[in-house]
Motif scaffolding. Sequence first.
Motif, PDB file in Angstrom:
ATOM      1  N   LEU A  32      27.306 -22.766  -3.942  1.00 18.62           N
ATOM      2  CA  LEU A  32      27.979 -23.999  -3.518  1.00 18.62           C
ATOM      3  C   LEU A  32      27.517 -25.129  -4.427  1.00 18.62           C
ATOM      4  O   LEU A  32      26.377 -25.593  -4.326  1.00 18.62           O
ATOM      5  CB  LEU A  32      27.649 -24.307  -2.057  1.00 18.62           C
ATOM      6  N   GLU A  33      28.400 -25.526  -5.332  1.00 15.10           N
ATOM      7  CA  GLU A  33      28.048 -26.532  -6.336  1.00 15.10           C
ATOM      8  C   GLU A  33      27.941 -27.899  -5.669  1.00 15.10           C
ATOM      9  O   GLU A  33      28.867 -28.352  -4.996  1.00 15.10           O
ATOM     10  CB  GLU A  33      29.122 -26.555  -7.431  1.00 15.10           C
ATOM     11  N   GLU A  34      26.795 -28.530  -5.845  1.00 11.48           N
ATOM     12  CA  GLU A  34      26.587 -29.872  -5.284  1.00 11.48           C
ATOM     13  C   GLU A  34      26.922 -30.940  -6.329  1.00 11.48           C
ATOM     14  O   GLU A  34      26.754 -30.720  -7.529  1.00 11.48           O
ATOM     15  CB  GLU A  34      25.117 -30.047  -4.873  1.00 11.48           C
ATOM     16  N   LEU A  42      26.381 -30.622   4.054  1.00 10.11           N
ATOM     17  CA  LEU A  42      25.592 -29.408   4.184  1.00 10.11           C
ATOM     18  C   LEU A  42      24.195 -29.597   3.587  1.00 10.11           C
ATOM     19  O   LEU A  42      23.184 -29.214   4.186  1.00 10.11           O
ATOM     20  CB  LEU A  42      26.314 -28.261   3.470  1.00 10.11           C
ATOM     21  N   LEU A  43      24.137 -30.222   2.407  1.00  8.86           N
ATOM     22  CA  LEU A  43      22.842 -30.452   1.764  1.00  8.86           C
ATOM     23  C   LEU A  43      21.976 -31.383   2.616  1.00  8.86           C
ATOM     24  O   LEU A  43      20.795 -31.122   2.850  1.00  8.86           O
ATOM     25  CB  LEU A  43      23.037 -31.033   0.355  1.00  8.86           C
ATOM     26  N   PRO A  48      17.107 -32.472   4.870  1.00  9.78           N
ATOM     27  CA  PRO A  48      17.056 -33.912   5.145  1.00  9.78           C
ATOM     28  C   PRO A  48      15.811 -34.574   4.565  1.00  9.78           C
ATOM     29  O   PRO A  48      15.787 -35.788   4.399  1.00  9.78           O
ATOM     30  CB  PRO A  48      17.041 -33.971   6.683  1.00  9.78           C
ATOM     31  N   ILE A  49      14.781 -33.791   4.266  1.00  9.10           N
ATOM     32  CA  ILE A  49      13.533 -34.374   3.787  1.00  9.10           C
ATOM     33  C   ILE A  49      13.655 -34.768   2.318  1.00  9.10           C
ATOM     34  O   ILE A  49      13.446 -35.914   1.955  1.00  9.10           O
ATOM     35  CB  ILE A  49      12.366 -33.377   3.982  1.00  9.10           C
ATOM     36  N   LYS A  61      19.950 -20.072   7.922  1.00  9.57           N
ATOM     37  CA  LYS A  61      18.680 -20.800   7.924  1.00  9.57           C
ATOM     38  C   LYS A  61      18.311 -21.228   6.509  1.00  9.57           C
ATOM     39  O   LYS A  61      18.362 -20.425   5.579  1.00  9.57           O
ATOM     40  CB  LYS A  61      17.556 -19.927   8.509  1.00  9.57           C
ATOM     41  N   PRO A  62      17.912 -22.510   6.342  1.00  4.02           N
ATOM     42  CA  PRO A  62      17.626 -23.017   5.006  1.00  4.02           C
ATOM     43  C   PRO A  62      16.197 -22.717   4.558  1.00  4.02           C
ATOM     44  O   PRO A  62      15.261 -22.775   5.354  1.00  4.02           O
ATOM     45  CB  PRO A  62      17.790 -24.527   5.175  1.00  4.02           C
ATOM     46  N   ILE A  63      16.070 -22.375   3.287  1.00  4.96           N
ATOM     47  CA  ILE A  63      14.756 -22.239   2.667  1.00  4.96           C
ATOM     48  C   ILE A  63      14.737 -23.202   1.486  1.00  4.96           C
ATOM     49  O   ILE A  63      15.692 -23.266   0.710  1.00  4.96           O
ATOM     50  CB  ILE A  63      14.482 -20.788   2.216  1.00  4.96           C
TER      51      ILE A  63
END
Lengths: 220, 220
Positions: A32-34, A42-43, A48-49, A61-63
């Motif tokens: 997924l190109e940001e 989504l990002l 969020p940090i 789940k995000p890593i």
Amino acid sequence: MAEVKLLGVRGSPFVTRVVIALKLKGIEYEFLEENLGNKSELLLKYNPIHKTVPVLVHNEKPILESLIIVEYIDEVFNGNSILPKEPYQRALARFWSKFIDDKIVSSVKKAVFTLDEVEREKGIEESLEALQFLEDDLKTKFFGGDEIGFLDIAALIIAYWVPIFQEVTGLQIFTSEKFPKLYNWSQELINHPIIKETLPPREPLLAFFKARIEGLSASK
Amino acid sequence: MAEVKLLGVRGSPFVTRVVIALKLKGIEYEFLEENLGNKSELLLKYNPIHKTVPVLVHNEKPILESLIIVEYIDEVFNGNSILPKEPYQRALARFWSKFIDDKIVSSVKKAVFTLDEVEREKGIEESLEALQFLEDDLKTKFFGGDEIGFLDIAALIIAYWVPIFQEVTGLQIFTSEKFPKLYNWSQELINHPIIKETLPPREPLLAFFKARIEGLSASK
């Protein structure tokens, strides 16, 4: 939805680490190109940090953090090991990859992305000193031995991105004369089939970093 | 010679991480007290790059960087696991411990060890923001669940050293009002039997950091 998704930008050395790890394991994934100028929801939801890429999303789940993601991929998916199996060798691979991110990347950045001559000289000096430690540590074809491994993936930024920074700025930090072993390693690495097909094209990166460095003086 | 040696200083939060990991595993070791004003030949031999403690020496081989040492201890010695077993939980523990060292420790240091009011305010603001992320992440008695684990060991610097910094400077960053969950966790942690018997005495630390902070104005 794919089970494995990677939020990233193609030119990033940190995102490239994750792509290589996924390819070494033969994992199917959705890229997924940001647009870092206009970050996706989504990002922001998944990171969020730091609000940065790469973010690996596995089973929703995000890593986060490229080297942590590579270790996660190594632990979760079957296939060739990316980290060494032996604990002392694992500790060394972790130590040197941290050294690359904390010392080498930061001192090269200091040399490259500045208009201050004193700062630049300090950055060059620190870069040379840090690279020498890595040069002295290199005993085999790759840091992983005959095959590429965790530390090669971490150090790819030196093999591919640092020469681009040098071409843009005219700086001579990482050269075959100063670091012959590292230089040979870098040539082996960027010509390794999986690395070669993964590296982002050179010309757009040159243009990108040229614009970024010219932007320093524009905003002075 | 003992099989396991630890080069360290008693007051360091980073050395304390390693001592706790060794105790959790029940490992016999020899503590070699360093004088950082006059570093031993052993320290310079084993850690020529950073010349810092802790250094764990296992079978004559050095392992560096406190969190990498703790992972090594967890992998090499039998006994209760320090890192979570499940890969996603391991990735989270690694992420948050890196966050503590990269963000929380550095912003608290910025607030504490400066004479510049603007710098201090920035450090306080960054510390509060970073601690809030950790507060929001805490769901159990310890970060490791019912038992202490990797992230509790990494975060001990917040539970024990940050309040000492606050007493010396009068700063109010990590308080029970602002961070009630983290505060309760910190009290559980410093009263855990293994932690309690390991923590360096408070008074000498207070005196040490008081002198260090007063030294800032003396050398202004």
